[in-house]
Write an enzyme that holds these catalytic residues in place. Structure first.
Site, PDB file in Angstrom:
ATOM      1  N   LEU A  90       0.760  -1.191  -0.212  1.00  0.00           N
ATOM      2  CA  LEU A  90      -0.044  -0.066   0.089  1.00  0.00           C
ATOM      3  C   LEU A  90       0.818   1.371  -0.209  1.00  0.00           C
ATOM      4  O   LEU A  90       1.805   1.444   0.618  1.00  0.00           O
ATOM      5  CB  LEU A  90      -0.887  -0.083   1.221  1.00  0.00           C
ATOM      6  CG  LEU A  90      -1.873   1.277   1.433  1.00  0.00           C
ATOM      7  CD1 LEU A  90      -2.796   1.463   0.311  1.00  0.00           C
ATOM      8  CD2 LEU A  90      -2.386   1.149   2.899  1.00  0.00           C
ATOM      9  N   CYS A  91       0.528   2.233  -0.786  1.00  0.00           N
ATOM     10  CA  CYS A  91       1.245   3.351  -0.833  1.00  0.00           C
ATOM     11  C   CYS A  91       0.268   4.627  -0.430  1.00  0.00           C
ATOM     12  O   CYS A  91      -0.685   4.683  -0.985  1.00  0.00           O
ATOM     13  CB  CYS A  91       1.774   3.977  -2.291  1.00  0.00           C
ATOM     14  SG  CYS A  91       2.664   5.362  -2.697  1.00  0.00           S
ATOM     15  N   ILE A  92       0.395   5.120   0.731  1.00  0.00           N
ATOM     16  CA  ILE A  92      -0.306   6.117   1.610  1.00  0.00           C
ATOM     17  C   ILE A  92       0.523   7.190   2.326  1.00  0.00           C
ATOM     18  O   ILE A  92       1.462   6.548   2.675  1.00  0.00           O
ATOM     19  CB  ILE A  92      -1.341   5.516   2.295  1.00  0.00           C
ATOM     20  CG1 ILE A  92      -2.420   6.574   2.869  1.00  0.00           C
ATOM     21  CG2 ILE A  92      -0.863   4.717   3.241  1.00  0.00           C
ATOM     22  CD1 ILE A  92      -3.740   6.086   3.666  1.00  0.00           C
TER      23      ILE A  92
END
Length: 237
Positions: A90-92
């Site tokens: 996940l890229c957050i």
């Protein structure tokens, strides 16, 4: 890999206990092999979104100096989303170290800081499911499809159909785990439970208003919102 500090273990133990005693709507957590630094997360797709009824499993790994450094999240369930890499990472912003990186387009205040915790992280992930960040996508193809779907006001159904198929596929895993995924706001939102030892005390007035949702939301939980669209989209991931 360095062993986690006693401070990190203490923090994680307290967070886990808090989440077990006071669950938060939208997700459930448990340890993997009794390892405080590795958590399995089950995220429920929010009602009234494309992800309604979905059961998405992920793994959170915590660094040895948590909470001074952020954990990482990798989806174990297949998720077609602008901010999820092909391998599930996940890229957050909230999980990015708080460094000044003008190229990223993120402000330092949007990044990790030690006041964050598992609750704030996972609530941010749930919000991201429905409102992706398409400015610096991890999955460019998903981002292009999402923008096309939004700008066409739902007429371009390729993105929607892929998500719908993935949500349907997660039902098998939910049944295997014995989990009933909430599909209405009333079921999705958890009401605070009064502990058994406090039951003899009249605290009804205090707890009645906690996490209440409006009763006039008469929502269907049979997925009728997502009619049988043309499933010819070939973007299946």
């Amino acid at each position: 890999m360095a062993a986690p500090s006693s401070s990190a273990l203490r923090t994680l133990s307290l967070e886990l206990k808090s989440l077990q005693e006071e669950p938060v709507e939208g997700f459930r957590v448990k340890l993997v092999n009794d390892d405080l630094c590795t958590w399995e997360v089950a995220i429920f797709g929010p009602p009234e979104t494309l992800y309604q009824g979905g059961y998405f499993k992920a793994q959170m790994r915590f660094p040895q100096d948590y909470p001074y450094s952020p954990p990482s999240i990798r989806f174990l369930t297949k998720v077609w989303h602008p901010n999820v890499y092909e391998n599930g990472d996940l890229c957050i912003s909230i999980l990015h170290p708080p460094v000044d990186d003008p190229q990223s387009g993120e402000m330092p205040c949007e990044r990790w800081n030690p006041t964050q915790n598992v609750r704030t992280i996972l609530l941010s992930v749930i919000s991201l499911l429905n409102e992706p960040n398409t400015y610096s996508p991890a999955n460019v193809d998903a981002s292009v499809m999402y923008r096309r779907w939004k700008t066409s006001e739902g007429k371009d159904k390729e993105y929607k159909n892929i998500i719908r198929k993935q949500v349907a596929a997660t039902k098998v895993e939910a049944e295997k785990d014995g989990v009933v995924v909430p599909t209405t706001l009333e079921a999705y939102c958890i009401k605070t439970q009064v502990k058994a030892q406090e039951s003899a005390v009249d605290m009804t007035d205090f707890y009645d208003d906690d996490y209440d949702v409006d009763d006039d939301d008469d929502m269907s939980d049979n997925g009728e919102e997502y009619e049988d669209d043309d499933d010819s989209g070939n973007g299946e991931s």
